[in-house]
Design a protein around this motif. Structure first.
Motif, PDB file in Angstrom:
ATOM      1  N   ILE A 170       0.854  -1.188   0.000  1.00  0.00           N
ATOM      2  CA  ILE A 170       0.000   0.000   0.000  1.00  0.00           C
ATOM      3  C   ILE A 170       0.891   1.239   0.000  1.00  0.00           C
ATOM      4  CG2 ILE A 170      -1.734   1.289   1.295  1.00  0.00           C
ATOM      5  CD1 ILE A 170      -2.637  -1.360   2.509  1.00  0.00           C
ATOM      6  N   PRO A 204      -7.015   7.738   0.273  1.00  0.00           N
ATOM      7  CA  PRO A 204      -8.387   8.010  -0.161  1.00  0.00           C
ATOM      8  C   PRO A 204      -9.048   9.067   0.715  1.00  0.00           C
ATOM      9  CG  PRO A 204      -8.370   6.064   1.192  1.00  0.00           C
ATOM     10  CD  PRO A 204      -6.935   6.532   1.099  1.00  0.00           C
ATOM     11  N   ILE A 208      -9.055   3.582   5.045  1.00  0.00           N
ATOM     12  CA  ILE A 208      -9.300   2.149   4.930  1.00  0.00           C
ATOM     13  C   ILE A 208      -8.939   1.499   6.268  1.00  0.00           C
ATOM     14  CG2 ILE A 208      -8.769   2.165   2.464  1.00  0.00           C
ATOM     15  CD1 ILE A 208      -6.094   0.828   3.116  1.00  0.00           C
ATOM     16  N   GLY A 219      -9.120  -6.242   1.314  1.00  0.00           N
ATOM     17  CA  GLY A 219      -8.045  -5.704   0.483  1.00  0.00           C
ATOM     18  C   GLY A 219      -6.992  -6.730   0.171  1.00  0.00           C
ATOM     19  N   ARG A 249     -15.075   4.469  -6.796  1.00  0.00           N
ATOM     20  CA  ARG A 249     -13.613   4.380  -6.700  1.00  0.00           C
ATOM     21  C   ARG A 249     -13.024   5.770  -6.528  1.00  0.00           C
ATOM     22  NH1 ARG A 249     -11.448   1.807 -11.713  1.00  0.00           N
ATOM     23  NH2 ARG A 249     -11.293   3.946 -12.516  1.00  0.00           N
ATOM     24  N   ILE A 284      -2.756   1.276  -6.809  1.00  0.00           N
ATOM     25  CA  ILE A 284      -3.763   0.847  -5.844  1.00  0.00           C
ATOM     26  C   ILE A 284      -5.072   1.542  -6.172  1.00  0.00           C
ATOM     27  CG2 ILE A 284      -3.242   2.678  -4.169  1.00  0.00           C
ATOM     28  CD1 ILE A 284      -3.767   0.537  -1.957  1.00  0.00           C
ATOM     29  N   SER A 285      -6.177   0.842  -5.950  1.00  0.00           N
ATOM     30  CA  SER A 285      -7.509   1.418  -6.130  1.00  0.00           C
ATOM     31  C   SER A 285      -8.248   1.338  -4.810  1.00  0.00           C
ATOM     32  CB  SER A 285      -8.288   0.656  -7.213  1.00  0.00           C
ATOM     33  OG  SER A 285      -7.708   0.847  -8.480  1.00  0.00           O
ATOM     34  N   TYR A 286      -8.765   2.483  -4.370  1.00  0.00           N
ATOM     35  CA  TYR A 286      -9.552   2.560  -3.139  1.00  0.00           C
ATOM     36  C   TYR A 286     -11.027   2.660  -3.511  1.00  0.00           C
ATOM     37  CZ  TYR A 286      -5.132   3.709  -0.790  1.00  0.00           C
ATOM     38  OH  TYR A 286      -3.850   3.698  -0.305  1.00  0.00           O
ATOM     39  N   TYR A 287     -11.863   1.888  -2.828  1.00  0.00           N
ATOM     40  CA  TYR A 287     -13.286   1.840  -3.153  1.00  0.00           C
ATOM     41  C   TYR A 287     -14.129   2.259  -1.949  1.00  0.00           C
ATOM     42  CZ  TYR A 287     -11.647  -0.791  -7.170  1.00  0.00           C
ATOM     43  OH  TYR A 287     -10.983  -1.177  -8.311  1.00  0.00           O
ATOM     44  N   HIS A 303     -14.906  -0.057   2.791  1.00  0.00           N
ATOM     45  CA  HIS A 303     -13.796   0.535   2.033  1.00  0.00           C
ATOM     46  C   HIS A 303     -12.827  -0.551   1.552  1.00  0.00           C
ATOM     47  CE1 HIS A 303     -15.377   3.827   4.552  1.00  0.00           C
ATOM     48  NE2 HIS A 303     -15.145   4.534   3.455  1.00  0.00           N
ATOM     49  N   TRP A 305     -10.114  -2.287  -0.946  1.00  0.00           N
ATOM     50  CA  TRP A 305      -9.010  -1.751  -1.748  1.00  0.00           C
ATOM     51  C   TRP A 305      -8.344  -2.897  -2.470  1.00  0.00           C
ATOM     52  CZ3 TRP A 305      -4.169  -3.680  -0.532  1.00  0.00           C
ATOM     53  CH2 TRP A 305      -4.039  -4.277   0.736  1.00  0.00           C
TER      54      TRP A 305
END
Length: 312
Positions: A170, A204, A208, A219, A249, A284-287, A303, A305
């Motif tokens: 991360i 984000p 998270i 994650g 996202r 990295i993608s944070y949701y 959250h 990821w």
């Protein structure tokens, strides 16, 4: 001819026809060894008990023996003769040259660099100067109080470039030490070559790892072709009332969550899931995921990821 840390294994073949008769009539093989790349007049006779195996399908006998007196880091050349029961010795076989194992540490790698990326830290280094390198090992770790390095997490070695690795992590601005060692084909390893580096900081809009409501996110890292790569779990009575989940996202450029789509709840599964076909490679993608209730209100957010590493 095979060498390893325990022996030098000598092997040769002869035609099946007549070999057994000759051996039964007191014929014998002799293994000769010289230091260097030729079998010279000073060749030694090697006292080894050879094992005889018949390979009927090939029509040959295979003979194997181990040289018990080899020395480390030495080049030897071997040849084999056959002496019949009347004492007539054949010419030597074609010679075979081999260099035995050493037990010295390999030369360390040089030029180690660590480049921060959205999917972790990319390591590159120059090859060890030793000629018998078998592989490299790359890790993430920490500097200890006495200045020594302690490895904590392995990095992913490239399948196409032996001098490259990706330490998937991360990107939260952490400072860490990264290290590589070289290992030769005899099992000897070099000292660590270590470099310190600081990760990128990609955070984000909502933290998270702090989910505390009915939903919580999962994650990890995913391969590019993996479907349903965004995962979350719903627990409690409210889950039965969720009509759909909304998946967004984090957009680092606009500093906002972009709605990706909705997904209907699935019965009988632990993780609810969504397939993000546009998940960026090498980052990295944070949701942010919320459940929508019949009256239009939303549950607290989960959250998830995911890191989609650009493996080199």
């Amino acid at each position: 001819m095979v060498t390893n840390r325990g022996d030098v294994h000598v092997s040769w073949k002869t035609p099946e026809a007549h070999t057994r008769d000759e051996l039964d009539n007191y014929g014998r093989f002799t293994v000769y060894r010289s230091v260097g790349t030729t079998v010279g007049a000073d060749a030694e006779r090697i006292d080894c008990d050879y094992l005889t195996t018949l390979h009927s399908a090939e029509g040959v006998y295979v003979f194997d023996c181990d040289d018990p007196t080899w020395a480390y880091a030495t080049t030897y050349t071997y040849a084999v003769t056959f002496t019949d029961g009347r004492g007539n010795e054949s010419d030597p076989s074609a010679p075979v040259t081999v260099t035995t194992a050493d037990h010295l540490p390999t030369a360390p790698v040089t030029g180690l660099t660590a480049t921060p990326r959205g999917d972790g830290m990319l390591l590159r280094w120059n090859a060890s100067t030793d000629q018998d390198i078998d592989h490299y090992w790359a890790v993430r770790g920490v500097r200890q109080a006495d200045g020594s390095f302690k490895a904590t997490d392995p990095c992913t070695l490239s399948t196409t470039d032996p001098l490259t690795a990706l330490c998937i992590d991360i990107p939260d601005g952490e400072n860490a030490a990264y290290a590589v060692y070289a290992a030769d084909k005899w099992g000897n390893v070099s000292a660590w070559t270590v470099v310190d580096a600081t990760e990128l900081t990609i955070t984000p809009g909502e933290p998270i790892g702090a989910d505390s409501g009915a939903l919580w996110g999962s994650g990890g890292w995913t391969i590019p072709a993996q479907s349903e790569n965004v995962l979350w779990h719903c627990s409690g009575d409210v889950c039965a009332d969720v009509t759909e989940y909304r998946v967004s996202r984090w957009n680092a450029e606009t500093q906002a969550y972009d709605l990706l789509g909705t997904v209907a709840p699935k019965d009988g599964v632990y993780y609810q899931s969504y397939s993000d076909a546009t998940m960026p490679l090498g980052s990295i993608s944070y949701y942010r995921v919320v459940g929508v209730l019949p009256d239009g209100t939303e549950t607290t957010a989960a959250h998830p990821w995911q890191i989609r590493p650009d493996l080199v």
